[in-house]
Design an enzyme around this catalytic site. Sequence first.
Site, mmCIF file in Angstrom:
data_model
loop_
_atom_site.group_PDB
_atom_site.id
_atom_site.type_symbol
_atom_site.label_atom_id
_atom_site.label_comp_id
_atom_site.label_asym_id
_atom_site.label_seq_id
_atom_site.Cartn_x
_atom_site.Cartn_y
_atom_site.Cartn_z
ATOM 1 C CE1 TYR A 137 62.124 -2.570 -45.685
ATOM 2 C CE2 TYR A 137 64.216 -1.769 -44.825
ATOM 3 C CZ TYR A 137 63.502 -2.707 -45.517
ATOM 4 O OH TYR A 137 64.151 -3.795 -46.063
ATOM 5 C CE LYS A 161 62.159 -2.138 -49.406
ATOM 6 N NZ LYS A 161 63.498 -2.621 -49.047
#
Length: 315
Positions: A140, A168
Site C-alpha cells: 500500500y 495499491k
Amino acid sequence: MSGKSWQPVEGIIPPLVTPLAGPDALDVAGLERLVERVVQGGVHALFILGTSGEAPSLSYRLRRELIQRVCAQVRGRVPVWVGITDTAMAEAVALGRCAAEAGAQALVTAPPYYFPAGQPELIHFVRLLAAELPLPLILYNMPQMTKVRFEPETLAELVRIENVVGLKDSSGDLEYFRRAVELARARSDWRVWIGPEEWLAEALELGGHGGVNGGAQIVPAWFTGLYDAHCRGDRARVKELQNRIRQLGRIYTVGRHASAVVKGLKCALAWLGVCRDEMAPPFEPFRDPERERVRAVLVELGLLEKEPVEKSGTL
C-alpha cells in the site's frame, strides 16, 4: 511465481469505513448494512482496516472483532482484504493470522509509519513480513500518511517475492502509477490498483487493474459501471461516470484537515441511512454546517431527497 492461494482480483475494491457506536465499539447494524450495500452493489472485493477504516486509531480488540464480523457476513461471496499496517511487525503478523483464521483472502500493508524506513530497510521489512504471513500480501503506497513510498527500484525487488502479489497506489502520481504497472508485468499474478478515485479512468487506461476507491461504498454502481464500461471500450460511458465520481469527490474537501476524507465518507453514509458517522478518538464527526455541505452534494447528484429526513449522524 504465485502467492499463497492468491486469486488475482481486478475491478473495484471499496476500502470500507469502520462504523462506530462509541470509542471502542462497532455500530454492528451499520456495518452489516454497509457490507451488504457494497456486496450487492457488485464490487469485486472488500478492503477493511485501511485509511478509510481508521485502522491506526482502533484498538486491536476492535480490529479483530471487525475482521471476524465482516468475514462471517461476506461468507466468501467476494474476497476480503485486511489491512495490517503497524509500527510493530509482531502486531502486523498477529493480525494477519487472525484474518486468515477468519477467512480473509489477502493482507495489505503500508510502510511502518513512525520511523521513516530507508529503501533497503523497506525491502528487508517486506521480506521478513511476507515470510511470516499466512496469506498473500498487497503493498500500500500511501506516502502522504507514512512519509515513505515504495520507490520504483524497490518495487522491482519486491515483485520478486513470491508472497507479495500487488500494489495499491494512493500517491496520486500517475507517472509513478505507470511505472508500477510496467513493473507488474514481470509477474502474471501481480496487480496494481489506484486509490484516488478521481484518476480511476486514467489509471485503467494506463493498464491498471482496478480501483480501491472510498466512494464505491457510497455509490457502488458508478464505480463498477465505470470499470465495466472500460472493459467493453465504452469511452463515453467511462467519461460520464468519471465526471460523476469527481463531483462526488467534493465531499472530501468539506473539512480542512487530513481527516476530512474519512469524515466526508462517514457523513455521506450517515445521510444515506447506512451507518453512524462517529469517528475514532481523538477525531470527531462533522458538525451541522459541514454536514449540510455534504448533504448538498448528495442532493445535487440525485442521491438524496432535497428535504432532509435525518440531520443527526446517529441512527
